[in-house]
Design a protein around this motif. Structure first.
Motif, PDB file in Angstrom:
ATOM      1  N   LEU A  89      -6.038  11.906  -2.544  1.00 35.58           N
ATOM      2  CA  LEU A  89      -4.937  10.807  -2.361  1.00 35.58           C
ATOM      3  C   LEU A  89      -5.657   9.835  -1.607  1.00 35.58           C
ATOM      4  CD1 LEU A  89      -1.424  12.476  -2.013  1.00 35.58           C
ATOM      5  CD2 LEU A  89      -2.358  11.079  -4.058  1.00 35.58           C
ATOM      6  N   CYS A  90      -6.279  10.240  -0.402  1.00 37.32           N
ATOM      7  CA  CYS A  90      -7.056   9.186   0.418  1.00 37.32           C
ATOM      8  C   CYS A  90      -8.015   8.257   0.004  1.00 37.32           C
ATOM      9  CB  CYS A  90      -7.712   9.889   1.953  1.00 37.32           C
ATOM     10  SG  CYS A  90      -6.169  10.389   2.990  1.00 37.32           S
ATOM     11  N   GLU A  91      -8.893   8.836  -0.918  1.00 35.15           N
ATOM     12  CA  GLU A  91      -9.993   8.565  -1.825  1.00 35.15           C
ATOM     13  C   GLU A  91      -9.579   7.647  -3.005  1.00 35.15           C
ATOM     14  OE1 GLU A  91     -12.051  12.051  -3.022  1.00 35.15           O
ATOM     15  OE2 GLU A  91     -12.950  12.352  -1.264  1.00 35.15           O
ATOM     16  N   ARG A  92      -8.376   7.880  -3.401  1.00 31.99           N
ATOM     17  CA  ARG A  92      -7.882   7.005  -4.650  1.00 31.99           C
ATOM     18  C   ARG A  92      -7.308   5.910  -4.106  1.00 31.99           C
ATOM     19  NH1 ARG A  92      -5.264  11.859  -7.969  1.00 31.99           N
ATOM     20  NH2 ARG A  92      -7.182  13.010  -8.402  1.00 31.99           N
ATOM     21  N   LEU A  93      -6.596   6.034  -2.872  1.00 28.72           N
ATOM     22  CA  LEU A  93      -6.074   4.760  -2.308  1.00 28.72           C
ATOM     23  C   LEU A  93      -7.315   3.880  -1.755  1.00 28.72           C
ATOM     24  CD1 LEU A  93      -3.355   3.877  -1.017  1.00 28.72           C
ATOM     25  CD2 LEU A  93      -3.820   4.607   1.087  1.00 28.72           C
ATOM     26  N   GLN A 133       0.668  -1.286  -0.127  1.00 31.64           N
ATOM     27  CA  GLN A 133      -0.099   0.005  -0.124  1.00 31.64           C
ATOM     28  C   GLN A 133       0.816   1.203   0.004  1.00 31.64           C
ATOM     29  OE1 GLN A 133      -2.088  -1.105   3.527  1.00 31.64           O
ATOM     30  NE2 GLN A 133      -3.697  -2.193   2.232  1.00 31.64           N
ATOM     31  N   LEU A 134       1.999   1.214   0.618  1.00 29.24           N
ATOM     32  CA  LEU A 134       3.017   2.234   0.587  1.00 29.24           C
ATOM     33  C   LEU A 134       3.371   2.700  -0.807  1.00 29.24           C
ATOM     34  CD1 LEU A 134       5.108   1.766   3.967  1.00 29.24           C
ATOM     35  CD2 LEU A 134       3.310   3.430   3.389  1.00 29.24           C
ATOM     36  N   THR A 135       3.702   1.694  -1.480  1.00 26.39           N
ATOM     37  CA  THR A 135       4.177   1.700  -2.871  1.00 26.39           C
ATOM     38  C   THR A 135       3.191   2.080  -3.700  1.00 26.39           C
ATOM     39  OG1 THR A 135       3.745  -0.563  -3.284  1.00 26.39           O
ATOM     40  CG2 THR A 135       5.919  -0.050  -2.950  1.00 26.39           C
ATOM     41  N   MET A 136       1.846   1.911  -3.378  1.00 23.61           N
ATOM     42  CA  MET A 136       0.579   2.396  -4.136  1.00 23.61           C
ATOM     43  C   MET A 136       0.447   3.969  -3.997  1.00 23.61           C
ATOM     44  SD  MET A 136      -2.091   2.012  -5.974  1.00 23.61           S
ATOM     45  CE  MET A 136      -1.972   0.247  -6.357  1.00 23.61           C
ATOM     46  N   VAL A 137       0.807   4.407  -2.644  1.00 26.49           N
ATOM     47  CA  VAL A 137       0.674   5.846  -2.484  1.00 26.49           C
ATOM     48  C   VAL A 137       1.833   6.436  -3.264  1.00 26.49           C
ATOM     49  CG1 VAL A 137       1.248   7.364  -0.556  1.00 26.49           C
ATOM     50  CG2 VAL A 137      -0.204   5.698   0.042  1.00 26.49           C
ATOM     51  N   GLU A 138       2.994   5.709  -3.404  1.00 30.34           N
ATOM     52  CA  GLU A 138       3.978   6.562  -4.152  1.00 30.34           C
ATOM     53  C   GLU A 138       3.720   6.794  -5.638  1.00 30.34           C
ATOM     54  OE1 GLU A 138       8.156   5.190  -4.017  1.00 30.34           O
ATOM     55  OE2 GLU A 138       7.529   4.269  -1.870  1.00 30.34           O
TER      56      GLU A 138
END
Length: 151
Positions: free
Chosen positions: A86-90, A67-72
Motif C-alpha cells: 500500500l505504501c508503494e502504491r500510494l 491522499q487519505l481518500t486515495m488510501v481508502e
C-alpha cells in the motif's frame, strides 16, 4: 503527562510567599519535584502567572485529505495488499513516501480492514461456543491433573 492543576500551583506559590519553607521542603510537602517548584517560581517572576503553558501541539500529518481518500481507494481496490505494498502504491500515485507503520496508523484511523470476508467467517467459526467450551474443558482438566497447558 498532564500539567499540575492551577490549584496546586497556587498553593505552592502561597506557601512560598508566606515563607513556609525552602524550595526543597515545599517540593516534598506538595509531592512535586524541586525543578517544578523552581520553574514555577521563575514563571511567576517573569510572567506573573502560575498557569500551565498551553500544549505545544504535535507533528502534522504527512497525508492530506486527498491522499487519505486515495488510501481508502487503494484498500478497497485490493484489500489483500500488505502495508508495504500500500505504501508503494500510494507513493506511485501521489509521490508521498510514508513508512509501513504510518500506513498502519492511517488504516486504523480510517477504520479500514484489510481482511477478506472469508477470513472473518473462518474466525467466527473457530470461536464458536462449542470450540470455546472445548478449550475451557481442556484447560480445567489440565488444572485438575496438575498441568498448566497455558504457561
Amino acid at each position: 503527562m498532564k500539567p499540575y492543576s492551577c490549584d496546586l500551583r497556587q498553593k505552592v506559590m502561597n506557601a512560598h510567599n508566606n515563607k513556609e519553607g525552602s524550595q526543597r521542603q515545599l517540593a516534598k510537602r506538595f509531592s512535586v519535584s524541586l525543578s517544578f517548584v523552581q520553574s514555577l517560581l521563575r514563571r511567576y517572576r517573569s510572567n506573573g502567572t502560575v498557569e500551565a503553558k498551553p500544549h505545544g501541539g504535535g507533528q502534522k500529518s504527512k497525508l492530506n485529505n486527498e491522499q487519505l481518500t486515495m488510501v481508502e481507494l487503494l484498500v478497497e481496490s485490493d484489500n489483500d495488499a500488505t502495508l508495504v505494498e500500500l505504501c508503494e502504491r500510494l507513493e506511485q500515485k501521489t509521490q508521498v513516501k510514508i513508512s509501513r507503520s504510518t500506513m498502519g496508523r492511517v488504516t486504523q484511523k480510517l477504520n479500514l480492514t484489510r481482511k477478506k470476508n472469508i477470513a472473518r467467517k473462518r474466525k467466527i467459526y473457530r470461536t464458536s461456543t462449542k470450540t470455546k467450551s472445548r478449550v475451557l474443558d481442556n484447560h480445567w482438566l489440565g488444572k485438575l491433573r496438575g498441568l498448566d497447558i497455558y504457561r
